[in-house]
Every structure is written in C-alpha cells, then in structure tokens.
Design a protein around this motif. Structure first.
Motif, PDB file in Angstrom:
ATOM      1  N   VAL A   1       0.855  -1.155   0.069  1.00  0.00           N
ATOM      2  CA  VAL A   1       0.031   0.115  -0.020  1.00  0.00           C
ATOM      3  C   VAL A   1       0.830   1.247   0.080  1.00  0.00           C
ATOM      4  N   GLY A   2       0.415   2.252  -0.817  1.00  0.00           N
ATOM      5  CA  GLY A   2       1.136   3.528  -0.606  1.00  0.00           C
ATOM      6  C   GLY A   2       1.391   3.751   0.659  1.00  0.00           C
ATOM      7  N   ASN A   3       2.119   5.235   0.939  1.00  0.00           N
ATOM      8  CA  ASN A   3       2.548   5.663   2.216  1.00  0.00           C
ATOM      9  C   ASN A   3       1.987   7.340   2.380  1.00  0.00           C
ATOM     10  N   LYS A   4       0.970   7.631   1.674  1.00  0.00           N
ATOM     11  CA  LYS A   4       0.780   8.829   1.868  1.00  0.00           C
ATOM     12  C   LYS A   4      -0.696   9.063   2.554  1.00  0.00           C
TER      13      LYS A   4
ATOM     14  N   SER B   1      -5.037   6.522  -6.337  1.00  0.00           N
ATOM     15  CA  SER B   1      -3.756   6.884  -6.367  1.00  0.00           C
ATOM     16  C   SER B   1      -3.026   5.720  -5.546  1.00  0.00           C
ATOM     17  N   PRO B   2      -2.084   5.163  -6.346  1.00  0.00           N
ATOM     18  CA  PRO B   2      -1.039   4.033  -5.654  1.00  0.00           C
ATOM     19  C   PRO B   2      -0.280   4.586  -4.590  1.00  0.00           C
ATOM     20  N   GLU B   3      -0.124   5.815  -4.605  1.00  0.00           N
ATOM     21  CA  GLU B   3       0.935   6.459  -3.484  1.00  0.00           C
ATOM     22  C   GLU B   3      -0.057   6.420  -2.166  1.00  0.00           C
ATOM     23  N   LEU B   4      -1.436   6.156  -2.157  1.00  0.00           N
ATOM     24  CA  LEU B   4      -2.191   6.458  -1.093  1.00  0.00           C
ATOM     25  C   LEU B   4      -2.246   5.363   0.070  1.00  0.00           C
ATOM     26  N   GLU B   5      -1.893   5.979   1.248  1.00  0.00           N
ATOM     27  CA  GLU B   5      -2.039   4.905   2.369  1.00  0.00           C
ATOM     28  C   GLU B   5      -3.447   5.047   2.878  1.00  0.00           C
ATOM     29  N   ARG B   6      -3.993   6.308   3.229  1.00  0.00           N
ATOM     30  CA  ARG B   6      -5.339   6.433   3.735  1.00  0.00           C
ATOM     31  C   ARG B   6      -5.896   7.810   3.257  1.00  0.00           C
ATOM     32  N   LEU B   7      -7.249   7.819   3.093  1.00  0.00           N
ATOM     33  CA  LEU B   7      -7.883   9.188   2.804  1.00  0.00           C
ATOM     34  C   LEU B   7      -8.741   9.340   3.779  1.00  0.00           C
TER      35      LEU B   7
END
Ligand code: AMP
Ligand code: GLY
Length: 450
Positions: free
Chosen positions: A29-32, A53-59
């Motif tokens: 999982v992404g880290n942002k 976004s593949p960079e997303l960790e959590r929204l």
C-alpha cells in the motif's frame, strides 16, 4: 430499485479506493495519508480521484457527504484549529482544501505554522478571490485584459457612475458573497436598483465596497491551473452553466452543470491565456511576496477582442472539478505534492481524449430557499458513469438531500453527444422527487458557433 443505503455508499467508495483494495489483496500500500477539506461535489470528485492513487495509504474527508462516507471525519471545513489538530494527530502528509472560505480565513497559514503540508494559497494570495478590488488591482499590475472597472464606497457616487456609463453593466459586491454578489444589469433602472441592493441590502460587509464593470459579451470558459508559485499547468477547459434555468435564464447559481472540452476553445487561445494572463499573474504575486500555490482558476470571457478575465478563483471549481477529474488520466497525488514543493515542472499531466459531461441535480427551489431531507434512490449499477454527491447525507440508513446542489451525474463519451446521452440516461433512472436540473447541459457545445 432498492433503497440506496450507507452500505451502497461504502461499496461505491471502496470500488475506487486503491489502498483498501491493495490492503485486502495483501499487496503493498502507498505511504501517503491525505485529508480533503469540504463537503461538496468537488470534494467527492477529488476523493474519487485521490482514492485511486497507488501512493495513498489512507484518505480522510472533513466533513464530506454521503458519497465520501467511507472516508468521513466529523470536522467542519471552517474549523481550522480542529483540522490542524486532526492533521497532527493522524500524521496527515498532505491536506487539500476544496472551498474558498477556509482559504480566505487562512487555513494554509495555520497549517504552515504547524509544520504541515497543504495544497492551496495562503490567506494573502487567496485575496485574488476574496476581494474583487484586490483582484482588479492585480490584473492592472499584470496588464491582464479585463473589463473596465471602478470601485465605490458611496452609493450616490456609484449611481452617478452608472448613469454615465449606462446599461448593460455589471455590479459586484467586493467581498465573498457565496457566488451571489454579482448582478448583471441589462437596463439603467435595474443597475440603479442593484447599487442599493448590494450596498444596503443583504450582503453585509461584502457589499460595503462595490465594483462596477463594463459588460463583456462572449462565451464563458473556466480554466483551472495547477500552480506551484513559479509556473502553472492548465487543466482541460470547461464550460459551466451558471444560470438556474435552461437557455441560460433565471438566477445565477454555483453552477448547474459542466462539460469539457468546449469546442470554442483552441490550443492557440490556451497558449495566449497561459502567456498573457496566467504567467503575469504568478509573477506579480511572487513580486508582492505572496506566491500563489494551489489551483488558479480563471473565469474567462472569450470576446471578439480575445480572452478577457472576468474573475480569479483560488480553488477547484464546482462543478468544473467533476468533469476535470473524470478526464484526468495521470495520478493526481504526485501533482498536488509537487505543487507544494515548487517542483511542478518535474511532473506530467495526461488527459483522456473523451468528452465529459456533469449534470447537477438540485433541490426544488435552488438557488433560493429549497427543500431538504428528500429521500433519494439510486440505481444499483451505473457502469463507468459516476454519481458525485454534493448536498447528501444518510438518515436511518437512507440517502437524503441536505443541500441545494445534491448530485452531479458525470459521464464520459467519445463525443459530446454520447456523453450527454449517458449522463441523462442515468439522471432519468434516479428517484429524487422534484429534483431540479437543466436538460441543456453541453448543448452550447453541440452548436458552438450559434
Ligand atoms: P463572477 O463571480 O465575477 O464570475 O460573476 C458571475 C457571473 O456574472 C459570471 O460568470 C458572468 O456570467 C457574469 N459576469 C461577471 N462579470 C461580467 C462582465 N464584466 N460582463 C459580463 N458578464 C459578467
Ligand atoms: N462553478 C464556478 C465556481 O466554482 O466558482
């Protein structure tokens, strides 16, 4: 059709949440960690795109609506100190601000002070939207083509000026007035009345100063640009439909629907706008010591003498963002991130060739007093057309309307005709009693030269 419930909202949101899908599949999982501020259709569209976004960790979305229920946090967009506290506690890597009010109140400055990364202009730079007279002063220093104007603090002087220039003319409350502080007066009598309405009427401090402008004729286009303070990239051009009724009649609204791209727009116009309007604005803002980072949104009038600037907005447009996000091929997260670091030139923006249309379904009565709490049922399946929620909530597990603009039905097609057909086919399947919507969204683009 079954009642649309909180379960459907969760499912729809999950469909797009790359981080949740990867997590479930046991993938990396992404880290942002990203926070979106706001609760409109624009914020749902941003959440929909960021979630992919593949960079997303959590929204997170504060406070969000029924469409973003998977990510919602119960903090209001204006509660800046609570948002700062939340971002610190949740170790948010990037905050993205939707509405103008928190920007004008200095949310970006407050986040900077707390050492937090945020996408959007500072309070000083947000004045480009917060004050019409400030915007006009910047346009003058940057030598940007715009309507001739004068500012007044005295109603009698304002009326004398109106008598000199005659009608049609445009009268604008200086401050933020929720999109309602502009009156286009087609005859002298309504122009004189408008002076009283703005300066002595219901606009409060926003109407203490009045800007009177020359009336410009042409087609309007919204051009949103990502800016890192140094340079800007344009997004795809959009035409909004501001009036409440078909044929561009009735009251001004926040926007009843959009489509992109408008056929009247050309690469040549875009090059001129970027060179003569956007770059000089960024330069003047830098020279003043208030560089503009965020979305610089130009409200343009394409006149016979070329594009002229009607207004700046300092944020994503609503409902412009719905069609822009639908057409954006690139991952949006690295672009927003690059803007906060002055590295926009290192990124690339890719767009789909497709045409996108967004039809806003509003509550009966909007933009005046409107009904709330109307139960809404959505179909189970709507393929690649997206229903962006705006004024929606969930009460006892049932989807209800909570605002003026309620849903933005956003479809894509190879042609404008196809995109319109798809959008309206879905509008017709939505059970939203007494919904108000325009049937002519995008028609301007079918007959561009009329
Ligand atoms: P603004 O909030 O300044 O964009 O104004 C709202 C709407 O009023 C615009 O979208 C235009 O449709 C109209 N408008 C504003 N300024 C002018 C102008 N100088 N000439 C003609 N129409 C205008
Ligand atoms: N749709 C126009 C705006 O967002 O201001």
């Amino acid at each position: 059709m079954c009642p649309y419930t909180v379960v459907n909202s969760m499912r729809d949101a999950e469909l797009y949440d790359a981080s949740q899908l990867s997590r479930r599949r046991g993938e990396i999982v992404g880290n942002k960690r990203v926070l979106i501020v706001g609760n409109g259709g624009r914020e749902h569209a941003l959440a929909w795109k960021l979630a992919q976004s593949p960079e997303l960790e959590r929204l997170f979305v504060a406070p969000g609506n029924a469409g973003t229920v998977l990510w919602n946090v119960a903090i209001q967009a204006q509660d800046i100190s609570a948002l700062v506290e939340f971002a610190l506690k949740e170790k948010i890597d990037l905050t993205v601000v939707g509405p103008e009010d928190p920007l004008s109140s200095g949310i970006v400055d407050a986040f900077y002070e707390a050492g937090l990364r945020i996408f959007g202009p500072t309070q000083a730079a947000a004045q480009l939207e917060g004050s019409k007279s400030f915007a006009k002063t910047i346009m003058e220093s940057a030598r940007i083509p715009t309507a001739k104007w004068e500012m007044f603090e005295d109603p009698e002087q304002a009326k004398n000026y109106v008598r000199t220039i005659g009608a049609p003319c445009v009268l604008k409350a200086d401050g933020l007035a929720a999109g309602k502080g502009v009156i286009v007066a087609m005859d002298l009598e309504s122009a004189l009345q408008a002076v009283d309405e703005i300066m002595e009427g219901g606009f409060g401090t926003a109407g203490k100063k009045l800007v009177i402008e020359e009336f410009l004729e042409g087609q309007e286009v919204s051009l949103l640009c990502f800016s890192d303070g140094e340079m800007a990239y344009p997004m795809v051009p959009v035409q909004d439909h501001k009036r409440a009724l078909e044929g561009d009649l009735g009251l001004n609204t926040g926007g009843m629907g959009t489509y992109s791209p408008p056929p009247i727009w050309t690469a040549e116009i875009e090059a001129n706008v970027m060179r003569d309007l956007v770059s000089p604005t960024l330069q003047v803002m830098r020279e003043r010591g208030t560089p503009f980072q965020g979305v610089l949104f130009l409200g343009l009038m394409l006149t016979e003498q070329g594009p002229k600037l009607l207004e700046y907005n300092v944020r994503f447009g609503d409902p412009e963002t719905q069609v822009v996000m639908k057409r954006l091929k690139s991952d949006i997260l690295p672009i927003l991130w690059a803007c906060t670091e002055g590295r926009l030139s290192e990124t690339r923006l890719e767009w789909k060739e497709d045409v996108a249309v967004c039809v806003v379904m509003a509550a009966m009565g909007y933009p005046l007093a409107y009904t709330k709490g109307v139960p809404i049922r959505l179909p189970e399946n709507y393929q690649d057309t997206v229903i962006f929620h705006a004024g929606t909530g969930i009460s006892d597990g049932q989807l209800i309307s909570t605002g003026g603009r309620v849903l933005g039905i956003t479809a894509e097609g190879k042609t404008l005709h196809e995109a319109r057909e798809k959008a309206y086919a879905l509008v017709n399947q939505i059970d939203f009693p007494k919904a108000h919507f325009r049937r002519d969204i995008g028609v301007k683009g079918l007959n561009p030269y009329k």
